[in-house]
Design a protein around this motif. Structure first.
Motif, PDB file in Angstrom:
ATOM      1  N   GLY A   1       5.953   9.187 -17.561  1.00 43.34           N
ATOM      2  CA  GLY A   1       4.651   9.043 -18.190  1.00 43.34           C
ATOM      3  C   GLY A   1       4.214  10.201 -19.046  1.00 43.34           C
ATOM      4  O   GLY A   1       3.106  10.191 -19.578  1.00 43.34           O
TER       5      GLY A   1
ATOM      6  N   ARG B   1       3.933   7.586 -11.338  1.00 38.99           N
ATOM      7  CA  ARG B   1       3.438   8.970 -11.253  1.00 38.99           C
ATOM      8  C   ARG B   1       3.504   9.489  -9.821  1.00 38.99           C
ATOM      9  O   ARG B   1       3.800  10.655  -9.586  1.00 38.99           O
ATOM     10  CB  ARG B   1       2.002   9.061 -11.780  1.00 38.99           C
ATOM     11  CG  ARG B   1       1.869   8.796 -13.268  1.00 38.99           C
ATOM     12  CD  ARG B   1       2.614   9.772 -14.109  1.00 38.99           C
ATOM     13  NE  ARG B   1       1.941  11.057 -14.092  1.00 38.99           N
ATOM     14  CZ  ARG B   1       2.274  12.095 -14.821  1.00 38.99           C
ATOM     15  NH1 ARG B   1       3.284  12.008 -15.655  1.00 38.99           N
ATOM     16  NH2 ARG B   1       1.639  13.210 -14.743  1.00 38.99           N
TER      17      ARG B   1
ATOM     18  N   ASN C   1       0.643   4.112 -11.865  1.00 37.42           N
ATOM     19  CA  ASN C   1       0.277   4.976 -10.747  1.00 37.42           C
ATOM     20  C   ASN C   1       1.429   5.132  -9.759  1.00 37.42           C
ATOM     21  O   ASN C   1       1.635   6.214  -9.214  1.00 37.42           O
ATOM     22  CB  ASN C   1      -0.978   4.455 -10.045  1.00 37.42           C
ATOM     23  CG  ASN C   1      -2.224   4.657 -10.886  1.00 37.42           C
ATOM     24  OD1 ASN C   1      -2.214   5.360 -11.890  1.00 37.42           O
ATOM     25  ND2 ASN C   1      -3.304   4.019 -10.484  1.00 37.42           N
TER      26      ASN C   1
ATOM     27  N   LYS D   1       7.007  10.662  -9.139  1.00 34.28           N
ATOM     28  CA  LYS D   1       7.234  11.964  -9.769  1.00 34.28           C
ATOM     29  C   LYS D   1       6.549  13.079  -8.993  1.00 34.28           C
ATOM     30  O   LYS D   1       7.149  14.110  -8.710  1.00 34.28           O
ATOM     31  CB  LYS D   1       6.723  11.960 -11.205  1.00 34.28           C
ATOM     32  CG  LYS D   1       6.884  13.300 -11.897  1.00 34.28           C
ATOM     33  CD  LYS D   1       5.937  13.404 -13.067  1.00 34.28           C
ATOM     34  CE  LYS D   1       5.799  14.812 -13.557  1.00 34.28           C
ATOM     35  NZ  LYS D   1       4.785  15.572 -12.854  1.00 34.28           N
ATOM     36  N   ASP D   2       5.294  12.857  -8.621  1.00 31.92           N
ATOM     37  CA  ASP D   2       4.529  13.888  -7.932  1.00 31.92           C
ATOM     38  C   ASP D   2       5.052  14.163  -6.521  1.00 31.92           C
ATOM     39  O   ASP D   2       4.803  15.229  -5.967  1.00 31.92           O
ATOM     40  CB  ASP D   2       3.052  13.503  -7.873  1.00 31.92           C
ATOM     41  CG  ASP D   2       2.398  13.499  -9.248  1.00 31.92           C
ATOM     42  OD1 ASP D   2       2.948  14.099 -10.185  1.00 31.92           O
ATOM     43  OD2 ASP D   2       1.333  12.862  -9.380  1.00 31.92           O
TER      44      ASP D   2
END
Length: 84
Positions: free
Chosen positions: A41, A11, A8, A14-15
């Motif tokens: 991921g 991610r 998590n 990245k987000d």
């Protein structure tokens, strides 16, 4: 250098990247965009390559062991420069 991080967290990094960062990282490292996405991921191994990402099931999406932290470190640099 190996590094552990939760899936998590990976991610979220990245987000949180500014638009175009994935392409910028790919260009800087001389790799395909999909390979960078796989690092965070993704699972497109037709256009991208495996990047030494090992996921163990657990809380927060599991624990990810990264064989090479260069892409993660560059992403963190981009985040830091974007927030200033």
């Amino acid at each position: 250098m190996d590094r552990k991080i939760t899936f998590n967290e990976l991610r979220h990094i990245k987000d949180s990247l500014p638009a175009g960062s994935i392409s910028q990282i790919a260009q800087e490292f001389g790799i395909e965009v999909e390979t960078v996405r796989n690092y965070f991921g993704g699972a497109n191994y037709v256009k991208g390559k495996s990047v030494g990402l090992h996921i163990e099931p657990g809380p927060d999406g599991g624990v990810v062991l990264l064989d090479d932290t260069a892409i993660l470190e560059r992403a963190q640099q981009l985040l830091a420069s974007h927030s200033n």
